[in-house]
Motif scaffolding. Structure first.
Motif, PDB file in Angstrom:
ATOM      1  N   ARG A  55       1.135  -1.493  -0.093  1.00  0.00           N
ATOM      2  CA  ARG A  55       0.646  -0.201   0.421  1.00  0.00           C
ATOM      3  C   ARG A  55       0.836   1.349  -0.067  1.00  0.00           C
ATOM      4  O   ARG A  55       0.244   2.449   0.612  1.00  0.00           O
ATOM      5  N   TYR A  56       1.787   1.218  -0.739  1.00  0.00           N
ATOM      6  CA  TYR A  56       2.595   2.624  -0.471  1.00  0.00           C
ATOM      7  C   TYR A  56       2.973   2.614  -1.817  1.00  0.00           C
ATOM      8  O   TYR A  56       2.679   2.956  -2.654  1.00  0.00           O
ATOM      9  N   ALA A  57       2.626   4.416  -1.929  1.00  0.00           N
ATOM     10  CA  ALA A  57       1.623   5.358  -2.759  1.00  0.00           C
ATOM     11  C   ALA A  57       3.110   5.430  -3.564  1.00  0.00           C
ATOM     12  O   ALA A  57       2.685   5.882  -4.809  1.00  0.00           O
ATOM     13  N   PHE A  58       4.462   5.051  -3.375  1.00  0.00           N
ATOM     14  CA  PHE A  58       5.331   5.740  -4.621  1.00  0.00           C
ATOM     15  C   PHE A  58       5.966   4.286  -4.595  1.00  0.00           C
ATOM     16  O   PHE A  58       7.525   4.905  -5.334  1.00  0.00           O
ATOM     17  N   THR A  59       5.223   3.492  -4.537  1.00  0.00           N
ATOM     18  CA  THR A  59       6.820   2.134  -5.305  1.00  0.00           C
ATOM     19  C   THR A  59       6.751   2.614  -6.849  1.00  0.00           C
ATOM     20  O   THR A  59       6.161   2.786  -7.871  1.00  0.00           O
ATOM     21  N   THR A  60       7.909   2.279  -6.666  1.00  0.00           N
ATOM     22  CA  THR A  60       8.572   1.991  -8.375  1.00  0.00           C
ATOM     23  C   THR A  60       9.619   1.248  -8.721  1.00  0.00           C
ATOM     24  O   THR A  60      10.543   1.092  -7.505  1.00  0.00           O
ATOM     25  N   CYS A  61       9.955   1.248  -9.718  1.00  0.00           N
ATOM     26  CA  CYS A  61      11.303   0.442  -9.807  1.00  0.00           C
ATOM     27  C   CYS A  61      11.934   1.065 -10.767  1.00  0.00           C
ATOM     28  O   CYS A  61      11.914   2.157 -11.747  1.00  0.00           O
ATOM     29  N   THR A  62      13.081   0.274 -12.404  1.00  0.00           N
ATOM     30  CA  THR A  62      13.528   0.906 -13.254  1.00  0.00           C
ATOM     31  C   THR A  62      12.763   1.148 -13.858  1.00  0.00           C
ATOM     32  O   THR A  62      12.337   1.504 -15.706  1.00  0.00           O
ATOM     33  N   HIS A  63      11.798  -0.122 -14.297  1.00  0.00           N
ATOM     34  CA  HIS A  63      10.832  -0.401 -14.974  1.00  0.00           C
ATOM     35  C   HIS A  63       9.150   0.326 -15.532  1.00  0.00           C
ATOM     36  O   HIS A  63       9.225   0.658 -16.162  1.00  0.00           O
ATOM     37  N   CYS A  64       9.522   1.934 -14.666  1.00  0.00           N
ATOM     38  CA  CYS A  64       7.948   2.138 -14.547  1.00  0.00           C
ATOM     39  C   CYS A  64       7.993   3.207 -13.765  1.00  0.00           C
ATOM     40  O   CYS A  64       9.357   3.468 -12.332  1.00  0.00           O
ATOM     41  N   GLY A  65       7.044   4.078 -13.197  1.00  0.00           N
ATOM     42  CA  GLY A  65       7.503   5.267 -12.559  1.00  0.00           C
ATOM     43  C   GLY A  65       7.134   6.340 -12.757  1.00  0.00           C
ATOM     44  O   GLY A  65       7.447   6.538 -13.946  1.00  0.00           O
ATOM     45  N   PRO A  66       8.141   7.603 -12.211  1.00  0.00           N
ATOM     46  CA  PRO A  66       7.872   8.619 -12.885  1.00  0.00           C
ATOM     47  C   PRO A  66       9.527   9.392 -12.976  1.00  0.00           C
ATOM     48  O   PRO A  66      10.164   8.203 -12.486  1.00  0.00           O
ATOM     49  N   ARG A  67       9.342  10.252 -14.231  1.00  0.00           N
ATOM     50  CA  ARG A  67      10.874  10.505 -14.353  1.00  0.00           C
ATOM     51  C   ARG A  67      10.999  11.220 -15.109  1.00  0.00           C
ATOM     52  O   ARG A  67      11.096  12.413 -14.061  1.00  0.00           O
ATOM     53  N   TYR A  68      10.648  11.755 -15.990  1.00  0.00           N
ATOM     54  CA  TYR A  68       9.886  12.886 -16.519  1.00  0.00           C
ATOM     55  C   TYR A  68       9.841  14.832 -15.808  1.00  0.00           C
ATOM     56  O   TYR A  68      10.589  15.425 -14.948  1.00  0.00           O
ATOM     57  N   THR A  69       8.676  14.085 -14.643  1.00  0.00           N
ATOM     58  CA  THR A  69       7.917  15.369 -13.657  1.00  0.00           C
ATOM     59  C   THR A  69       8.628  15.190 -12.419  1.00  0.00           C
ATOM     60  O   THR A  69       8.643  16.599 -11.671  1.00  0.00           O
ATOM     61  N   VAL A  70       9.759  14.412 -12.184  1.00  0.00           N
ATOM     62  CA  VAL A  70       9.929  14.801 -10.795  1.00  0.00           C
ATOM     63  C   VAL A  70      12.198  14.858 -11.599  1.00  0.00           C
ATOM     64  O   VAL A  70      12.676  15.143 -10.624  1.00  0.00           O
ATOM     65  N   SER A  71      12.216  14.658 -12.265  1.00  0.00           N
ATOM     66  CA  SER A  71      13.729  15.304 -12.860  1.00  0.00           C
ATOM     67  C   SER A  71      13.588  17.235 -12.621  1.00  0.00           C
ATOM     68  O   SER A  71      12.490  17.665 -13.398  1.00  0.00           O
ATOM     69  N   ARG A  72      14.751  17.088 -12.366  1.00  0.00           N
ATOM     70  CA  ARG A  72      15.687  18.919 -12.401  1.00  0.00           C
ATOM     71  C   ARG A  72      16.100  18.994 -13.588  1.00  0.00           C
ATOM     72  O   ARG A  72      16.311  20.658 -13.976  1.00  0.00           O
ATOM     73  N   HIS A  73      16.930  18.507 -13.332  1.00  0.00           N
ATOM     74  CA  HIS A  73      18.486  18.657 -15.098  1.00  0.00           C
ATOM     75  C   HIS A  73      18.639  17.116 -14.860  1.00  0.00           C
ATOM     76  O   HIS A  73      19.189  15.635 -14.599  1.00  0.00           O
ATOM     77  N   ILE A  74      19.523  17.274 -15.870  1.00  0.00           N
ATOM     78  CA  ILE A  74      20.197  16.294 -17.028  1.00  0.00           C
ATOM     79  C   ILE A  74      21.987  15.905 -15.938  1.00  0.00           C
ATOM     80  O   ILE A  74      22.213  17.300 -16.134  1.00  0.00           O
ATOM     81  N   PRO A  75      22.350  15.271 -16.144  1.00  0.00           N
ATOM     82  CA  PRO A  75      22.171  13.884 -16.364  1.00  0.00           C
ATOM     83  C   PRO A  75      21.175  13.973 -15.123  1.00  0.00           C
ATOM     84  O   PRO A  75      21.401  13.800 -14.363  1.00  0.00           O
ATOM     85  N   TYR A  76      20.180  11.917 -15.235  1.00  0.00           N
ATOM     86  CA  TYR A  76      19.490  12.287 -14.799  1.00  0.00           C
ATOM     87  C   TYR A  76      20.134  10.876 -13.315  1.00  0.00           C
ATOM     88  O   TYR A  76      20.520  10.036 -14.054  1.00  0.00           O
ATOM     89  N   ASP A  77      20.441  11.705 -12.200  1.00  0.00           N
ATOM     90  CA  ASP A  77      20.699  11.152 -11.345  1.00  0.00           C
ATOM     91  C   ASP A  77      19.649  10.800 -10.062  1.00  0.00           C
ATOM     92  O   ASP A  77      19.431  11.887 -10.168  1.00  0.00           O
ATOM     93  N   ARG A  78      20.249   9.974  -8.621  1.00  0.00           N
ATOM     94  CA  ARG A  78      18.855  11.072  -7.611  1.00  0.00           C
ATOM     95  C   ARG A  78      19.124  11.982  -7.164  1.00  0.00           C
ATOM     96  O   ARG A  78      17.813  12.081  -7.147  1.00  0.00           O
ATOM     97  N   ALA A  79      20.142  12.515  -7.431  1.00  0.00           N
ATOM     98  CA  ALA A  79      20.593  13.438  -6.940  1.00  0.00           C
ATOM     99  C   ALA A  79      20.080  15.349  -7.652  1.00  0.00           C
ATOM    100  O   ALA A  79      19.850  15.986  -7.185  1.00  0.00           O
ATOM    101  N   SER A  80      19.612  14.942  -8.461  1.00  0.00           N
ATOM    102  CA  SER A  80      18.512  15.806  -9.683  1.00  0.00           C
ATOM    103  C   SER A  80      17.465  15.168  -9.770  1.00  0.00           C
ATOM    104  O   SER A  80      16.328  15.877 -10.526  1.00  0.00           O
ATOM    105  N   THR A  81      17.182  14.163  -8.907  1.00  0.00           N
ATOM    106  CA  THR A  81      15.583  14.498  -8.918  1.00  0.00           C
ATOM    107  C   THR A  81      14.442  14.857  -7.588  1.00  0.00           C
ATOM    108  O   THR A  81      15.290  15.219  -6.738  1.00  0.00           O
ATOM    109  N   SER A  82      13.410  14.898  -7.584  1.00  0.00           N
ATOM    110  CA  SER A  82      12.818  15.587  -6.096  1.00  0.00           C
ATOM    111  C   SER A  82      13.172  14.192  -5.126  1.00  0.00           C
ATOM    112  O   SER A  82      12.287  14.553  -3.869  1.00  0.00           O
ATOM    113  N   LEU A  83      13.851  13.059  -4.856  1.00  0.00           N
ATOM    114  CA  LEU A  83      14.022  12.109  -4.210  1.00  0.00           C
ATOM    115  C   LEU A  83      15.325  12.559  -4.049  1.00  0.00           C
ATOM    116  O   LEU A  83      15.907  11.514  -2.434  1.00  0.00           O
ATOM    117  N   ALA A  84      15.987  13.074  -4.333  1.00  0.00           N
ATOM    118  CA  ALA A  84      17.348  13.979  -3.845  1.00  0.00           C
ATOM    119  C   ALA A  84      17.437  14.628  -2.222  1.00  0.00           C
ATOM    120  O   ALA A  84      18.329  13.377  -1.090  1.00  0.00           O
TER     121      ALA A  84
END
Length: 332
Positions: free
Chosen positions: A160-189
């Motif tokens: 029941r965890y709403a933010f479940t994701t993996c390499t095959h699915c989930g948010p990408r563009y809407t959580v990205s802040r800049h490129i290259p794509y790394d965790r430090a560049s996303t809303s999950l930083a």
């Protein structure tokens, strides 16, 4: 470069011979030039992969493929896409399978290959490098079947965890802040991985290997339910939201790209209230369901519609009305 140097040596300065000496033209003294090998032994290959190749599990895919083929080298993200260096006998098979077995979220526009010197042992994922941006982040993707299974399994850490994701699915563009794509560049930083999530992130056999948005209830974002004044409401957010919907209330659900206004589609008064507040008299509303089977009485869902509903994009699909009509949902 070798051709340019050779041409220079063959010009007015004379004609180069194998030991580096030079037979000069008449009237010019013989001189010794530094030896330059005709060919550098480059047994490795450098691959530049362009397209939608960041945020799609491409680096883990390259890592697994290289290890399967017994290749050494490295892979990393940069501003232009993904770059990989490999060394070993099976590099041609590697080149072929890069395109044919790419992750489902990837879109390869071009692959460039050039000889390179590749040193070191094993195959590793290197830290990303910044630079001129010439690539893009892919769109958000609907949850994959495996993550849905995690959500529905009481024994799973992500039940029941709403933010479940993996390499095959989930948010990408809407959580990205800049490129290259790394965790430090996303809303999950701001959400460091807990030990179990970190173990998954570093385990090559796990589908969350280098999944930059992975998290769980212990280390990731949490849901909250607020009233119209912005004050937190007590209780489990999901259970309380369900109670409000069943009571005919309208709930604004903050999603990845904005707010989704939801009500009980079987409650004609709630639907009418939503139409009035949105000032949409006849425009059809989208109906959400658990799966295609749960909507079978409400709409005729053919093979083409079903394929769209279960695709990576999982878009809103227009279907003919079914036997059961929901009052006010599609009055036009």
């Amino acid at each position: 470069l070798l051709r340019v140097i050779d041409r220079l040596y063959r010009s007015e300065w004379g004609y180069r011979i194998g030991d580096g000496s030079c037979l000069m033209r008449e009237g010019i003294a013989r001189r010794k030039l530094p030896a330059f090998p005709r060919e550098i032994d480059m047994t490795g290959r450098l691959f530049r992969i362009r397209g939608l190749v960041q945020g799609v599990g491409f680096r883990p895919f390259v890592w697994r493929l290289a290890n399967e083929l017994g290749l050494t080298g490295w892979v990393r993200n940069d501003g232009a896409g993904v770059i990989a260096a490999v060394s070993g006998e099976n590099w041609q098979e590697f080149a072929s399978r890069l395109r044919s077995e790419a992750p489902r979220l990837a879109r390869i526009d071009a692959i460039e290959c050039a000889p390179a010197e590749v040193s070191g042992e094993g195959f590793v994922i290197l830290a990303s490098e910044s630079g001129e941006v010439a690539t893009a982040i892919g769109p958000d993707a609907a949850l994959c079947p495996d993550c849905i299974a995690d959500l529905c399994d009481p024994a799973s850490r992500r039940w029941r965890y709403a933010f479940t994701t993996c390499t095959h699915c989930g948010p990408r563009y809407t959580v990205s802040r800049h490129i290259p794509y790394d965790r430090a560049s996303t809303s999950l930083a701001g959400f460091p991985l807990c030990a179990p999530c970190a173990a998954e992130y570093t385990a090559p056999a796990d589908r969350r290997f280098h999944a930059e948005t992975t998290c769980c209830p212990d280390c990731g974002p949490q849901l909250s339910l607020l009233d119209a004044a912005g004050q937190s409401l007590a209780g489990d957010p999901i259970a309380e939201t369900l109670r409000l919907l069943r009571d005919g209330r309208i709930v604004a659900i903050k999603g990845l790209g904005g707010f989704h206004l939801a009500c009980d589609a079987r409650n004609a008064a709630a639907v009418a209230g939503l139409r009035e507040r949105k000032q949409r008299e006849v425009k059809p509303f989208a109906v959400m369901g658990l799966n295609a089977a749960s909507l079978s009485d409400l709409a005729y869902i053919g093979d083409a519609e079903s394929a769209l509903l279960h695709s990576v994009a999982a878009p809103v699909v227009l279907c003919p009305k079914g036997e059961v009509e929901l009052p006010g949902i599609a009055p036009g």
